[in-house]
Write a protein that holds these residues in place. Structure first.
Motif, PDB file in Angstrom:
ATOM      1  N   SER A   1      52.432  25.782 101.583  1.00 49.96           N
ATOM      2  CA  SER A   1      51.899  25.754 100.216  1.00 49.96           C
ATOM      3  C   SER A   1      50.934  24.590 100.027  1.00 49.96           C
ATOM      4  CB  SER A   1      53.038  25.650  99.195  1.00 49.96           C
ATOM      5  OG  SER A   1      53.941  26.726  99.335  1.00 49.96           O
ATOM      6  N   VAL A   2      51.316  23.410 100.507  1.00 48.87           N
ATOM      7  CA  VAL A   2      50.433  22.238 100.418  1.00 48.87           C
ATOM      8  C   VAL A   2      49.157  22.492 101.219  1.00 48.87           C
ATOM      9  CG1 VAL A   2      50.164  19.790 100.947  1.00 48.87           C
ATOM     10  CG2 VAL A   2      52.341  20.637 100.072  1.00 48.87           C
ATOM     11  N   GLY A   3      49.339  23.009 102.435  1.00 52.35           N
ATOM     12  CA  GLY A   3      48.185  23.290 103.281  1.00 52.35           C
ATOM     13  C   GLY A   3      47.241  24.295 102.648  1.00 52.35           C
ATOM     14  N   LEU A   4      47.800  25.308 101.985  1.00 53.52           N
ATOM     15  CA  LEU A   4      46.971  26.317 101.334  1.00 53.52           C
ATOM     16  C   LEU A   4      46.177  25.701 100.185  1.00 53.52           C
ATOM     17  CD1 LEU A   4      46.089  29.252 101.013  1.00 53.52           C
ATOM     18  CD2 LEU A   4      48.086  29.612  99.547  1.00 53.52           C
ATOM     19  N   CYS A   5      46.800  24.834  99.400  1.00 55.76           N
ATOM     20  CA  CYS A   5      46.087  24.167  98.310  1.00 55.76           C
ATOM     21  C   CYS A   5      44.916  23.356  98.849  1.00 55.76           C
ATOM     22  CB  CYS A   5      47.037  23.263  97.525  1.00 55.76           C
ATOM     23  SG  CYS A   5      48.195  24.141  96.447  1.00 55.76           S
ATOM     24  N   VAL A   6      45.156  22.627  99.919  1.00 53.02           N
ATOM     25  CA  VAL A   6      44.087  21.808 100.511  1.00 53.02           C
ATOM     26  C   VAL A   6      42.962  22.700 101.019  1.00 53.02           C
ATOM     27  CG1 VAL A   6      43.502  20.243 102.412  1.00 53.02           C
ATOM     28  CG2 VAL A   6      45.604  19.886 101.091  1.00 53.02           C
ATOM     29  N   TYR A   7      43.320  23.787 101.693  1.00 52.37           N
ATOM     30  CA  TYR A   7      42.284  24.657 102.251  1.00 52.37           C
ATOM     31  C   TYR A   7      41.487  25.354 101.149  1.00 52.37           C
ATOM     32  CZ  TYR A   7      39.898  28.231 104.908  1.00 52.37           C
ATOM     33  OH  TYR A   7      38.915  29.040 105.431  1.00 52.37           O
ATOM     34  N   LEU A   8      42.163  25.948 100.183  1.00 47.48           N
ATOM     35  CA  LEU A   8      41.454  26.640  99.102  1.00 47.48           C
ATOM     36  C   LEU A   8      40.563  25.674  98.328  1.00 47.48           C
ATOM     37  CD1 LEU A   8      44.212  29.041  97.678  1.00 47.48           C
ATOM     38  CD2 LEU A   8      42.267  29.637  99.133  1.00 47.48           C
ATOM     39  N   ALA A   9      41.029  24.448  98.149  1.00 46.78           N
ATOM     40  CA  ALA A   9      40.207  23.445  97.474  1.00 46.78           C
ATOM     41  C   ALA A   9      38.910  23.204  98.230  1.00 46.78           C
ATOM     42  CB  ALA A   9      40.985  22.131  97.338  1.00 46.78           C
ATOM     43  N   HIS A  10      38.987  23.178  99.553  1.00 47.99           N
ATOM     44  CA  HIS A  10      37.825  22.854 100.378  1.00 47.99           C
ATOM     45  C   HIS A  10      36.859  24.020 100.544  1.00 47.99           C
ATOM     46  CE1 HIS A  10      39.955  19.166 101.207  1.00 47.99           C
ATOM     47  NE2 HIS A  10      38.908  18.709 101.855  1.00 47.99           N
ATOM     48  N   ILE A  11      37.266  25.234 100.177  1.00 48.92           N
ATOM     49  CA  ILE A  11      36.310  26.349 100.225  1.00 48.92           C
ATOM     50  C   ILE A  11      35.808  26.700  98.824  1.00 48.92           C
ATOM     51  CG2 ILE A  11      37.218  27.311 102.378  1.00 48.92           C
ATOM     52  CD1 ILE A  11      38.629  29.466 100.745  1.00 48.92           C
ATOM     53  N   GLY A  12      36.171  25.874  97.839  1.00 50.08           N
ATOM     54  CA  GLY A  12      35.640  26.066  96.498  1.00 50.08           C
ATOM     55  C   GLY A  12      36.392  27.054  95.640  1.00 50.08           C
ATOM     56  N   PHE A  13      37.542  27.536  96.100  1.00 50.00           N
ATOM     57  CA  PHE A  13      38.344  28.489  95.341  1.00 50.00           C
ATOM     58  C   PHE A  13      39.272  27.728  94.390  1.00 50.00           C
ATOM     59  CE2 PHE A  13      38.384  32.577  98.100  1.00 50.00           C
ATOM     60  CZ  PHE A  13      37.074  32.363  98.485  1.00 50.00           C
TER      61      PHE A  13
END
Length: 427
Positions: A265-277
């Motif tokens: 869940s933490v990893g997904l938040c970081v990734y989605l943040a970095h692709i602008g979602f």
């Protein structure tokens, strides 16, 4: 460096944002989902496009069309633009050919009607009603080009003739003549722009439908409030707030307590943040990372010949080298070094956790079952969390809540005995 296959982007995350209708739009969406911008400015650029869509949601929230219509219209326009379908420019010859060729007359008129009705619907119900000025400049120019393409086709007048059953042979001939004046590049650019429009519209709909928030970036803040994994039916929300000095997060808790889900869940938040979602949280502020590595299921790599343990070693080495090169790294290691014996695992995990504290420009999240580490990782740069679990009549009750501190709870033997295995195996 980007290693995020353990987030299961295509299987788990893509469906959250995929409301596309057209085939090419679906391809564009998946490309955007997999592409991480190089700078914070580019990330904010994507966010601003999505925010512009959301600000226009009252107009475009019901955007739709028939997929088969779009496919056939696309082929029709491309055939005319590439001259695979030649439309006679002389109206008398055209009229003669259409009158003498019943099948050709029916086909061209039918395709013209289909094209006019589809494009007119998109023009009047969507593109023409948009507040184009709300969009960032590059995307705005793309929208203006699409509008210009549609306006030159005189769609409103032709749609009126169709509704009034007055779309005659000569009207069909005039419309086809207009189409034949379009260049192959104009037609191709329109469909590409349409696909990008629909892909971002689809992402924006996912943000709205899932009530996601847009994150901000700050070099000295790592805060995620009420985050969760969006594919869970009844997710438990947790929060993280790390100080600028806390760069290693160590998570303990018994099996089945939810450590892997929390890390994902933490990893997904970081990734989605970095692709602008948008991210599944109520608020989110992060540093901008150059490296994102999320290693939840470190399996044997049969192709390269690495064992499970060697895969863990190589993953860690790559991340440490990136951090050592002054790159900002975010890395997740779930049950690190579980591929070796407990004595080795304890020693090298201790070295790893303490050693990672020197990379103050990066953040590392590590879960472990090695409870013996408790007194060996005492640095103020290490933040210790555990997943809450209580015993109720010697049976574990999981709350899946993140809390500060270390968990010494062991439930393996308890469950072993609860299931009667001790008795079965000793009698």
């Amino acid at each position: 460096m980007l290693q995020v296959h353990d987030l299961n982007l295509k299987r788990d995350i893509l469906p959250l944002f995929d409301y596309t209708i057209g085939d090419y739009a679906a391809e564009v969406l998946y490309q955007v989902l997999q592409t991480v911008p190089d700078t914070v400015e580019e990330v904010y650029g994507r966010q601003n496009i999505l925010k512009s869509f959301i600000s226009n949601w009252q107009v475009i929230g019901s955007y739709t069309y028939q997929r088969l219509d779009a496919r056939e219209v696309c082929v029709f326009l491309n055939d005319i633009a590439t001259r695979r379908l030649v439309v006679e420019q002389n109206k008398f010859k055209a009229a003669f050919q259409l009158f003498t060729g019943e099948e050709e007359r029916h086909r061209l008129r039918s395709k013209s009607v289909q094209t006019i009705l589809l494009l007119h619907k998109l023009q009047t119900t969507c593109f023409q009603r948009l507040d184009v000025k709300a969009f960032p400049e590059p995307f705005r120019k793309q929208l203006e080009t699409m509008l210009g393409f549609l306006q030159q086709l005189n769609l409103t007048a032709n749609a009126y003739l169709i509704r009034e059953n007055k779309f005659s042979l000569s009207a069909a001939t005039r419309f086809c003549k207009t189409l034949s004046s379009l260049s192959e590049n104009e037609v191709s650019s329109f469909w590409k722009s349409m696909a990008y429009f629909e892909a971002y519209w689809s992402i924006a709909k996912g943000v709205v439908a899932n009530n996601l928030c847009f994150p901000t970036f700050s070099e000295d803040a790592f805060t995620i409030e009420d985050f969760y994994h969006p594919i869970l039916e009844k997710p438990v929300k947790n929060s993280l707030q790390l100080t600028p000095l806390q760069h290693v997060v160590l998570i303990t808790g018994p099996n089945m307590s939810g450590k892997s889900t929390l890390l994902r869940s933490v990893g997904l938040c970081v990734y989605l943040a970095h692709i602008g979602f948008g991210v599944p949280a109520s608020s989110c502020t992060l540093p901008f990372f150059h490296t994102i590595a999320i290693i939840i299921n470190a399996n044997d790599n049969l192709r390269s010949g690495y064992s499970h343990f060697m895969s863990e070693i190589q993953n860690l080495k790559t991340v440490v080298q990136e951090a050592g090169a002054a790159k900002k790294c975010f890395a997740v290691f779930d049950e690190i070094f579980r591929g070796t014996n407990i004595e080795d695992a304890l020693e090298i995990t201790r070295t790893t956790v303490n050693g990672l504290t020197k990379y103050s420009n990066s953040y590392f999240f590590i879960s472990t079952h090695l409870l013996q580490l408790k007194d060996d990782v005492a640095s103020d740069k290490i933040k210790k969390y555990n997943i809450a679990c209580e015993l109720d009549n010697d049976y574990p009750r999981f709350s899946y809540q993140l809390q500060e501190g270390w968990s010494d709870l062991k439930i393996g033997k308890i469950l072993f005995e609860k299931e009667g295995l001790a008795e079965l195996l000793t009698h």
